[in-house]
Design a protein around this motif. Structure first.
Motif, PDB file in Angstrom:
ATOM      1  N   ARG A   9       0.809  -1.210   0.000  1.00  0.00           N
ATOM      2  CA  ARG A   9       0.000   0.000   0.000  1.00  0.00           C
ATOM      3  C   ARG A   9       0.849   1.269   0.000  1.00  0.00           C
ATOM      4  O   ARG A   9       0.515   2.246  -0.679  1.00  0.00           O
ATOM      5  CB  ARG A   9      -0.961  -0.005   1.196  1.00  0.00           C
ATOM      6  CG  ARG A   9      -1.862   1.231   1.215  1.00  0.00           C
ATOM      7  CD  ARG A   9      -2.946   1.128   2.253  1.00  0.00           C
ATOM      8  NE  ARG A   9      -3.911   0.092   1.888  1.00  0.00           N
ATOM      9  CZ  ARG A   9      -5.009  -0.175   2.597  1.00  0.00           C
ATOM     10  NH1 ARG A   9      -5.251   0.509   3.698  1.00  0.00           N
ATOM     11  NH2 ARG A   9      -5.834  -1.109   2.210  1.00  0.00           N
ATOM     12  N   SER A  13       0.758   4.146  -2.752  1.00  0.00           N
ATOM     13  CA  SER A  13       0.500   5.548  -2.395  1.00  0.00           C
ATOM     14  C   SER A  13       1.588   6.464  -2.940  1.00  0.00           C
ATOM     15  O   SER A  13       1.305   7.560  -3.439  1.00  0.00           O
ATOM     16  CB  SER A  13       0.392   5.696  -0.877  1.00  0.00           C
ATOM     17  OG  SER A  13      -0.699   4.959  -0.366  1.00  0.00           O
ATOM     18  N   ALA A 143     -13.652   3.276   3.374  1.00  0.00           N
ATOM     19  CA  ALA A 143     -12.744   3.974   2.457  1.00  0.00           C
ATOM     20  C   ALA A 143     -12.220   5.257   3.071  1.00  0.00           C
ATOM     21  O   ALA A 143     -11.047   5.619   2.894  1.00  0.00           O
ATOM     22  CB  ALA A 143     -13.457   4.268   1.139  1.00  0.00           C
ATOM     23  N   GLU A 146      -9.910   4.411   6.376  1.00  0.00           N
ATOM     24  CA  GLU A 146      -8.664   3.738   6.017  1.00  0.00           C
ATOM     25  C   GLU A 146      -7.877   4.568   5.008  1.00  0.00           C
ATOM     26  O   GLU A 146      -6.884   4.112   4.470  1.00  0.00           O
ATOM     27  CB  GLU A 146      -8.962   2.345   5.448  1.00  0.00           C
ATOM     28  CG  GLU A 146      -9.504   1.371   6.485  1.00  0.00           C
ATOM     29  CD  GLU A 146      -9.716  -0.019   5.925  1.00  0.00           C
ATOM     30  OE1 GLU A 146      -9.472  -0.230   4.717  1.00  0.00           O
ATOM     31  OE2 GLU A 146     -10.123  -0.901   6.699  1.00  0.00           O
ATOM     32  N   ARG A 148      -8.490   5.448   1.946  1.00  0.00           N
ATOM     33  CA  ARG A 148      -8.412   4.899   0.594  1.00  0.00           C
ATOM     34  C   ARG A 148      -8.877   5.906  -0.448  1.00  0.00           C
ATOM     35  O   ARG A 148      -8.894   5.610  -1.639  1.00  0.00           O
ATOM     36  CB  ARG A 148      -9.245   3.618   0.498  1.00  0.00           C
ATOM     37  CG  ARG A 148      -8.704   2.493   1.360  1.00  0.00           C
ATOM     38  CD  ARG A 148      -9.483   1.213   1.162  1.00  0.00           C
ATOM     39  NE  ARG A 148      -8.981   0.144   2.009  1.00  0.00           N
ATOM     40  CZ  ARG A 148      -9.497  -1.072   2.050  1.00  0.00           C
ATOM     41  NH1 ARG A 148     -10.537  -1.371   1.283  1.00  0.00           N
ATOM     42  NH2 ARG A 148      -8.997  -1.994   2.854  1.00  0.00           N
TER      43      ARG A 148
END
Length: 344
Positions: A9, A13, A143, A146, A148
């Protein structure tokens, strides 16, 4: 090479941050990016994470590393990657061509701005939940908390409790809606109350003396706060029922002017008025309402005063406003207004 879904992740990112940097700064093929140390400071990632993100983008043909020279853009559109992720919270679309069209324009505009769009639909009835919680949009709460998504565009005003939670999350939310609601800090407000006043004045100028308004609910009527008499009915079928009420009135009590910002109710009312009076139509009030140019809309009456609603225009206002905030700009106005214009 790992796919985006398989990347850790933090690397994903960092890659998104690099793509966003390229597009925000208008970099094109051959342009040089800052040194690795500056990228680390800019994005807040460690050396290994930045290196892995750069390696991924080089594999996709977006970047190239020139030995002892630096990091350069090879193809800013390579891999068809997106930078930011924006969540779009959409009211229940049942029977609403308007909401579907607005959502479609938002998604299109975000895509053109190199953003990935995550769409979340309200599963409860908007009439029962006019200020819904995040949990009424399955997946949205997760979403947000977290992280997202980078930002939200909402077609409805969230509950007061969830507005505070969003503020604390640091994820900006831009609201698009009419001025029946409390204005959120970041918003594009559609001036429905002004439209009602403008439309009423236009009807009076055309000679109407008994003017009523149509509203979708008693709650909406209370929020409007004007003094016009009203009939309430939701959607096309509600408009048809209103037509029955009008025809059941004594002729001298019927309104000669009708104003409504809801084109679906108006369409249902006019169609039923005409159908129930054929072959000779004796009663047809003058109607002041909106028309969506994008939908190719028409009405079965020539007694219309129309105001244009440009859905793409205020969708664009919301997208640009949110992205300005996400880019770190400080827009002079964070609460924008959209006014309906008479069709000439």
């Amino acid at each position: 090479m790992k796919s985006k879904a398989e990347l850790p992740r933090r690397v994903e990112s960092a890659r998104n941050a690099l793509i966003t940097y390229i597009h925000d700064n208008g970099l094109s093929t051959g342009d040089r990016l800052p040194a690795y140390a500056k990228l680390r400071a800019e994005f807040g990632f460690g050396s290994q994470t930045i290196a892995a993100a750069v390696d991924s983008l080089c594999s996709l043909g977006v970047l190239e590393v020139r030995d002892k020279v630096g990091l350069f853009v090879a193809d800013p559109h390579g891999g068809n990657l997106t930078g930011r992720t924006v969540a779009v919270a959409i009211r229940n679309l049942t029977g609403s061509a308007y909401a579907a069209t607005l959502a479609g324009f938002i998604q299109k505009l975000l895509s053109e701005k190199n953003c990935r769009c995550l769409t979340f639909f309200q599963t409860t009835d908007p009439a029962d939940s006019p200020s819904p919680a995040l949990t009424e949009f399955p997946g949205l709460e997760q979403a947000v908390f977290e992280h997202r998504c980078d930002g939200i565009i909402s077609l409805c005003e969230f509950s007061a409790a969830d507005r505070k939670r969003l503020e604390h999350s640091g994820i900006p939310c831009c609201f698009i809606g009419d001025d029946d609601h409390e204005t959120m800090p970041l918003s594009v407000v559609i001036e429905v109350k002004r439209f009602i006043n403008d439309a009423t004045a236009a009807l009076k100028n055309s000679g109407c003396r008994k003017i009523i308004q149509l509203c979708a609910s008693d709650e909406q009527l209370n929020l409007r706060g004007n003094t016009l008499p009203a009939l309430v009915g939701s959607s096309y079928s509600g408009g048809a029922k209103i037509a029955g009420i009008l025809l059941d009135m004594p002729e001298n009590a019927r309104p000669d002017g009708v104003v409504s910002d809801d084109d679906t109710i108006v369409s249902g009312m006019l169609a039923e008025l005409i159908a129930r009076q054929l072959p000779q139509i004796k009663y047809l009030p003058q109607v002041a309402t909106i028309i969506h140019a994008e939908l190719g809309e028409t009405y079965p009456s020539d007694r219309m005063i129309l105001f244009r609603q440009d859905i793409e225009k205020y969708a664009s206002l919301a997208v640009d406003l949110l992205l300005d905030v996400l880019k770190g700009c400080d827009p002079e106005k964070k609460q924008l207004s959209y006014r309906f214009n008479p069709v000439q």
